[in-house]
Design a protein around this motif. Structure first.
Motif, short mmCIF file in Angstrom:
data_model
loop_
_atom_site.label_atom_id
_atom_site.label_comp_id
_atom_site.label_asym_id
_atom_site.label_seq_id
_atom_site.Cartn_x
_atom_site.Cartn_y
_atom_site.Cartn_z
N HIS A 297 0.65 -1.27 -0.05
CA HIS A 297 -0.03 0.07 -0.07
C HIS A 297 0.82 1.27 0.06
O HIS A 297 0.73 2.11 -0.88
CB HIS A 297 -0.96 0.13 1.22
N ILE A 298 1.67 1.24 0.90
CA ILE A 298 2.92 2.32 1.09
C ILE A 298 4.16 1.53 0.93
O ILE A 298 4.68 1.02 1.96
CB ILE A 298 2.61 3.10 2.15
N PRO A 299 4.57 1.44 -0.33
CA PRO A 299 5.64 0.38 -0.54
C PRO A 299 6.95 0.65 0.18
O PRO A 299 7.20 1.87 0.93
CB PRO A 299 6.16 0.59 -1.94
N VAL A 300 7.81 -0.33 0.47
CA VAL A 300 8.92 -0.22 1.40
C VAL A 300 9.85 0.80 1.09
O VAL A 300 10.74 1.38 1.69
CB VAL A 300 9.60 -1.41 1.63
N ALA A 301 9.85 1.41 -0.17
CA ALA A 301 10.83 2.39 -0.74
C ALA A 301 10.47 3.84 0.06
O ALA A 301 11.54 4.32 0.31
CB ALA A 301 10.56 2.72 -2.21
N HIS A 302 9.43 3.79 0.71
CA HIS A 302 8.98 5.21 1.35
C HIS A 302 9.89 4.94 2.57
O HIS A 302 10.43 6.03 2.98
CB HIS A 302 7.48 5.32 1.42
N GLY A 303 9.76 3.84 3.32
CA GLY A 303 10.47 3.77 4.59
C GLY A 303 12.21 3.94 4.34
O GLY A 303 12.69 4.51 5.05
N ARG A 304 12.58 3.35 3.35
CA ARG A 304 13.94 3.54 2.85
C ARG A 304 14.31 4.92 2.93
O ARG A 304 15.33 5.32 3.19
CB ARG A 304 14.54 2.69 1.90
N LEU A 305 13.37 5.91 2.27
CA LEU A 305 13.61 7.15 2.20
C LEU A 305 13.69 7.88 3.53
O LEU A 305 14.72 8.59 3.66
CB LEU A 305 12.45 7.66 1.18
N LEU A 306 12.83 7.46 4.17
CA LEU A 306 12.54 8.09 5.57
C LEU A 306 13.86 7.74 6.51
O LEU A 306 14.42 8.41 7.19
CB LEU A 306 11.54 7.68 6.45
N ALA A 307 14.46 6.55 6.05
CA ALA A 307 15.65 6.12 7.14
C ALA A 307 16.83 6.93 6.84
O ALA A 307 17.91 7.16 7.47
CB ALA A 307 16.00 4.55 6.58
N GLN A 308 16.78 7.55 5.63
CA GLN A 308 18.08 8.68 5.44
C GLN A 308 17.71 10.01 5.68
O GLN A 308 18.63 10.85 5.41
CB GLN A 308 18.09 8.60 3.87
#
Length: 368
Positions: A297-308
């Motif tokens: 739904h909110i793909p993991v790419a979003h989380g990986r961006l926030l991690a940075q």
């Protein structure tokens, strides 16, 4: 047993649930929730909450919007939480969990306060298991119904920005009343995680730590990722099938860029500039970002961006968990979150979280 009938976990109901027969505009679903979520058995949740020693009230947010809050004090609740699982990882498959607790017999001084912020079309009561988990860990918890949700009043949605103004005002009001005690932490899920991020930026050094679970990194990008996925979902019940087919008929041929532009105009907001990563970069708080590896739904790419976002941000990607299942995995995440909050007092030395272990075997829960 408490059952969640997952049509899309938090935000997915933009597409299928409570669609007015006269509405043909997807932008309308982006502007306002459009109804109460059918994901929770509300009578069951209310019965459980009635057994808890909570306090509640209303406080004024931004633009005069009234916000409902509910506080739960710390104590030994003897919490027994069991997750029944979603083995196929389907957005439209039934998920169940069971929760048992006892009222504490002795008061406990709070070690701090955690404000809980829910997802789209949910309300603060939907985070009742986390309220119990954190109260048992020694925190007072305060769940808020965001604007346009639950018992709170209505105002223009802000995809976390305007809602953060509400949170900041309510926090300061409740601190003056003695409800917010000790160090302050924010804990948000999905839409509430974006709100927590913007609220932490606004509150600055008043916040010790922020838990950001499955947030979008950018609102416009999140909508563009989520809508096609939801329209392609395969439901497993007749009701969900009818709703999904209707959503496809109404929405599938609408141009998403035009839809978002129409929502922008109605909200006086540029959704492509609602940037959670920048908010986390600017907050002085320690940040823990959690994202399910199987989230579509909110793909993991979003989380990986926030991690940075900054050196104060730590990231845990949880294998096997979806947008629906991750917030339910207290069995996997509870100890990690408890420990991280306890060690996140110094923004100059934000702690790395404990690793999340393998998923316990799902319990087979009998229906009630």
């Amino acid at each position: 047993m408490l059952r969640l009938f997952a049509l899309a976990a938090v935000c997915c109901l933009w597409l299928a649930a409570c669609i007015p027969p006269t509405s043909t505009s997807l932008s309308e679903r982006l502007i306002a929730p459009g109804g109460a979520s059918p994901l929770l058995e509300h009578a069951r949740v209310e019965a459980l909450l009635a057994r808890l020693p909570t306090r509640s009230g209303m406080a004024e947010g931004a633009d005069g919007v009234q916000l409902f809050w509910r506080a739960l004090d710390p104590g030994n609740y003897q919490l027994d939480y069991r997750y029944a699982g979603n083995p196929q990882g389907s957005a439209l498959q039934q998920v169940a969990f069971d929760v048992h607790f006892q009222r504490p017999t002795e008061p406990v001084a709070p070690r701090g306060t955690v404000v809980l912020l829910h997802g789209w079309m949910m309300d603060g009561d939907s985070l009742m298991p986390w309220a119990l988990q954190l109260a048992q860990a020694g925190y007072r918890t305060i769940s808020l119904d965001l604007r346009n949700h639950g018992r709170s009043g209505h105002g223009p949605a802000g995809y976390g920005t305007r809602e953060a103004q509400d949170v900041a005002r309510v926090v300061r009001t409740l601190r003056a009343q003695g409800e917010v005690s000790g160090p302050l932490y924010l804990f948000g899920v999905s839409y509430g995680a974006a709100t927590a991020s913007f609220a932490a930026e606004r509150l600055g050094p008043e916040v010790q730590g922020v838990v950001v679970m499955e947030s979008f990194a950018n609102a416009g990008r999140g909508i563009r990722d989520m809508v096609p996925h939801m329209l392609s979902s395969r439901p497993d019940t007749l009701k969900a099938t009818a709703m999904t087919l209707y959503a496809r008929l109404v929405y599938a041929r609408q141009d998403l860029d035009a839809v978002i532009a129409a929502a922008d105009a109605r909200l006086a907001l540029d959704l492509d500039k609602v940037d959670v990563r920048q908010a986390l970069h600017d907050t002085p708080s320690c940040v823990l970002v959690l994202h399910g590896q199987a989230d579509q739904h909110i793909p993991v790419a979003h989380g990986r961006l926030l991690a940075q976002a900054s050196s104060r941000t730590h990231y845990l990607e949880v294998p096997g968990e979806t947008h629906l299942s991750l917030p339910m995995r207290l069995d996997r995440l509870g100890a990690t979150v408890d420990d991280w909050l306890a060690r996140s007092g110094d923004p100059g030395h934000c702690p790395a979280p404990l690793p999340v272990g393998p998923a316990p075997a799902a319990s087979a829960l009998a229906s009630r």
